[in-house]
Design an enzyme around this catalytic site. Structure first.
Site, mmCIF file in Angstrom:
data_model
loop_
_atom_site.group_PDB
_atom_site.id
_atom_site.type_symbol
_atom_site.label_atom_id
_atom_site.label_comp_id
_atom_site.label_asym_id
_atom_site.label_seq_id
_atom_site.Cartn_x
_atom_site.Cartn_y
_atom_site.Cartn_z
ATOM 1 N N ARG A 100 -4.367 74.789 -8.685
ATOM 2 C CA ARG A 100 -4.915 76.101 -8.619
ATOM 3 C C ARG A 100 -4.402 77.113 -9.731
ATOM 4 O O ARG A 100 -4.911 77.936 -10.397
ATOM 5 C CB ARG A 100 -4.632 76.592 -7.241
ATOM 6 C CG ARG A 100 -5.211 78.268 -6.821
ATOM 7 C CD ARG A 100 -5.016 78.235 -5.490
ATOM 8 N NE ARG A 100 -5.238 79.664 -4.839
ATOM 9 C CZ ARG A 100 -4.855 80.690 -5.064
ATOM 10 N NH1 ARG A 100 -3.509 80.741 -5.440
ATOM 11 N NH2 ARG A 100 -5.340 81.946 -4.499
ATOM 12 N N GLN A 151 -12.058 82.097 -2.264
ATOM 13 C CA GLN A 151 -11.018 82.819 -2.195
ATOM 14 C C GLN A 151 -10.531 83.480 -3.791
ATOM 15 O O GLN A 151 -9.933 84.482 -4.047
ATOM 16 C CB GLN A 151 -9.858 82.330 -1.432
ATOM 17 C CG GLN A 151 -8.552 83.192 -1.206
ATOM 18 C CD GLN A 151 -7.286 82.456 -1.500
ATOM 19 O OE1 GLN A 151 -7.118 82.212 -2.539
ATOM 20 N NE2 GLN A 151 -6.674 82.430 -0.396
ATOM 21 N N SER A 175 -3.723 85.736 0.088
ATOM 22 C CA SER A 175 -3.963 85.198 -1.200
ATOM 23 C C SER A 175 -3.251 83.691 -1.129
ATOM 24 O O SER A 175 -3.701 82.729 -0.188
ATOM 25 C CB SER A 175 -3.592 85.786 -2.428
ATOM 26 O OG SER A 175 -3.632 85.324 -3.372
ATOM 27 N N LEU A 176 -2.393 83.324 -2.014
ATOM 28 C CA LEU A 176 -1.534 82.053 -1.874
ATOM 29 C C LEU A 176 -1.157 81.745 -0.671
ATOM 30 O O LEU A 176 -1.167 80.388 -0.337
ATOM 31 C CB LEU A 176 -0.660 81.957 -2.959
ATOM 32 C CG LEU A 176 0.581 80.688 -3.080
ATOM 33 C CD1 LEU A 176 -0.154 79.797 -3.477
ATOM 34 C CD2 LEU A 176 1.770 81.178 -3.618
ATOM 35 N N HIS A 189 -8.610 87.038 -7.938
ATOM 36 C CA HIS A 189 -9.698 87.631 -6.805
ATOM 37 C C HIS A 189 -10.839 87.960 -7.487
ATOM 38 O O HIS A 189 -11.803 88.845 -6.672
ATOM 39 C CB HIS A 189 -9.111 88.291 -5.477
ATOM 40 C CG HIS A 189 -7.927 87.356 -5.036
ATOM 41 N ND1 HIS A 189 -8.292 86.120 -4.333
ATOM 42 C CD2 HIS A 189 -6.616 87.620 -4.913
ATOM 43 C CE1 HIS A 189 -6.923 85.654 -3.917
ATOM 44 N NE2 HIS A 189 -5.971 86.530 -4.441
ATOM 45 N N GLN A 246 2.076 85.747 -4.026
ATOM 46 C CA GLN A 246 2.714 86.373 -5.288
ATOM 47 C C GLN A 246 2.827 87.586 -5.141
ATOM 48 O O GLN A 246 2.468 88.449 -4.527
ATOM 49 C CB GLN A 246 1.785 85.863 -6.468
ATOM 50 C CG GLN A 246 1.707 84.548 -6.836
ATOM 51 C CD GLN A 246 0.684 84.570 -8.119
ATOM 52 O OE1 GLN A 246 -0.178 83.919 -7.952
ATOM 53 N NE2 GLN A 246 1.425 84.856 -9.245
#
Length: 313
Positions: free
Chosen positions: A116, A249, A91-92, A200, A10
Site C-alpha cells: 500500500r 479509503q 487511516s493506516l 485520501h 501516520q
C-alpha cells in the site's frame, strides 16, 4: 464498562517509541521482529535509532505503525485487558484494527501495508502533492475553500478529524491556495503537514486500483470483533465489503468524527483506549466528546492506568 479500541496511523511515530514497554514486555520486540522478517529490514532499529527522514517516509512509517499498534494490543491481551465492544483505526490504523479483530493475519497485513505504501508513494511524484490541517473552520467552510482553490487541480477535505479540525490534500499549489482562502475565512490556524504523499484524495485513485489486486489475494477472516471503517464509520459483514472499503479509503475521506460517534451510539462504547505511540487520537476524541474518557496506552504508567480503569469499571 464498554470500551472501544483505537489504532493510530501516520503522524504518531517518533524515535524511541514504545522503548519502555519493550523493556518490560518482550512481545513488543517480538512483534517488530515478525514484521521485520516479512520486510527484510529491522523496523525496531529504525524506530529506536533511525533518523527522522527515514522514520517519516511513507514506505517505512506504514509498516512501522502497524507493528506498533499490534505490539501494544498484544501487551494489552497478555495483561488481561478487557475486550473492546468494537475497534477502529485512523487511516493506516484501520489495518491494525483488522489484525486486532483477527480479520487479518499480522504477517499478511505487514506485506499488504508495505505494498500500500509503495503504491501510494508511486502514485504522486514527491513534491507535487501536499496536505495541510485547517483549524477553526466548519467542514462546509473548508470544503468551500477547496472548491475555490482548485482551479483545475485537486484539493479536497480528506480527514474530518474533530469539530473544526479538517485536513486537506491534493496538488501542492492548490493546497497553498486553499490555505490562503482558509485564512481569509477566519481559520484559527493552518499547518502544512510533513508528509510525502497526499493521502485520501482523488490523486490516490490509481494506487487504489492497484491495491485492489493485492487485497483480492489476501485472506480476510470472519474476525472476533466489530471493526468500523474509515469511509463511513460503519462495519462490514463480509470480506468483499472490507476489501472494497480498504481500497476506497485511499481516495475517500477519513470520517473520524462519524466513526467515534458511531462507536458511542451504535456500539455503546463509554471509554476509548488508543493502542500505540503518541496521543493523537486521544486528543481528537476529547474534542469530539469531552465527557468521554480516553487513554492512550504507550508506556507502563498508561498501561497500568488503563488496566485499573477496566478492572474498576
Amino acid at each position: 464498562m464498554a470500551i472501544a479500541g483505537l489504532f493510530p496511523g501516520q503522524g504518531s511515530q517518533s524515535l524511541g517509541m514504545l522503548a519502555e514497554l519493550a523493556a518490560s514486555f518482550p512481545i513488543v520486540k517480538q512483534t517488530f521482529e515478525q514484521a521485520s522478517t516479512v520486510l527484510g529490514r529491522d523496523l525496531w532499529q529504525l524506530a529506536q535509532e533511525g533518523d527522522e527522514s527515514a522514520l517519516n517516509s511513507t514506505e517505512t512509517t506504514q509498516p512501522l505503525m502497524l507493528a506498533a499498534g499490534v505490539a501494544v494490543w498484544r501487551v494489552w491481551q497478555t495483561q488481561g485487558g478487557c475486550l473492546p465492544v468494537a475497534v477502529a483505526g485512523h487511516s493506516l490504523g484501520e489495518y491494525s484494527a483488522l489484525v486486532a479483530a483477527e480479520v487479518l493475519d499480522f504477517t499478511e497485513a505487514v506485506a499488504l501495508v508495505s505494498k500500500r505504501a509503495q503504491l501510494m508513494q508511486a502514485a504522486v511524484p514527491e513534491g507535487t502533492g501536499a496536505m495541510a490541517a485547517i483549524l477553526g473552520l466548519t467542514d462546509e467552510q473548508v470544503m468551500t475553500a477547496c472548491e475555490q482553490a482548485a482551479q483545475g487541480e485537486i484539493v479536497e477535505a480528506v480527514n474530518f478529524n474533530s469539530p473544526e479540525q479538517v485536513v486537506i490534500a491534493g496538488n501542492a499549489a492548490a493546497i497553498e491556495r486553499a490555505i490562503e482562502i482558509a485564512n481569509q475565512l477566519g481559520a484559527k490556524k493552518t499547518v502544512k503537514l510533513a508528509v510525502s504523499v497526499p493521502s485520501h484524495c482523488s490523486l490516490m485513485k490509481p494506487a487504489a486500483a492497484q491495491l485492489e489486486q493485492s487485497l483480492s489475494q489476501t485472506n480476510f477472516g470472519a474476525g472476533q470483533l466489530t471493526v468500523l471503517q474509515n469511509v463511513d464509520g460503519l462495519a462490514r459483514e463480509d470480506a468483499a465489503g472490507i476489501r472494497s472499503a480498504l481500497a476506497e479509503q485511499l481516495y475517500l475521506p477519513v470520517r473520524w468524527v462519524t466513526t467515534i460517534r458511531n462507536l458511542q451510539v451504535q456500539q455503546g462504547a463509554k471509554v476509548m483506549l488508543e493502542f500505540g505511540p503518541g496521543k493523537v487520537l486521544t486528543g481528537l476524541n476529547r474534542r469530539i466528546e469531552r465527557r468521554m474518557d480516553a487513554i492512550c496506552i504507550n508506556d507502563n504508567p498508561s498501561l497500568e492506568a488503563a488496566l485499573k480503569f477496566c478492572q474498576g469499571a
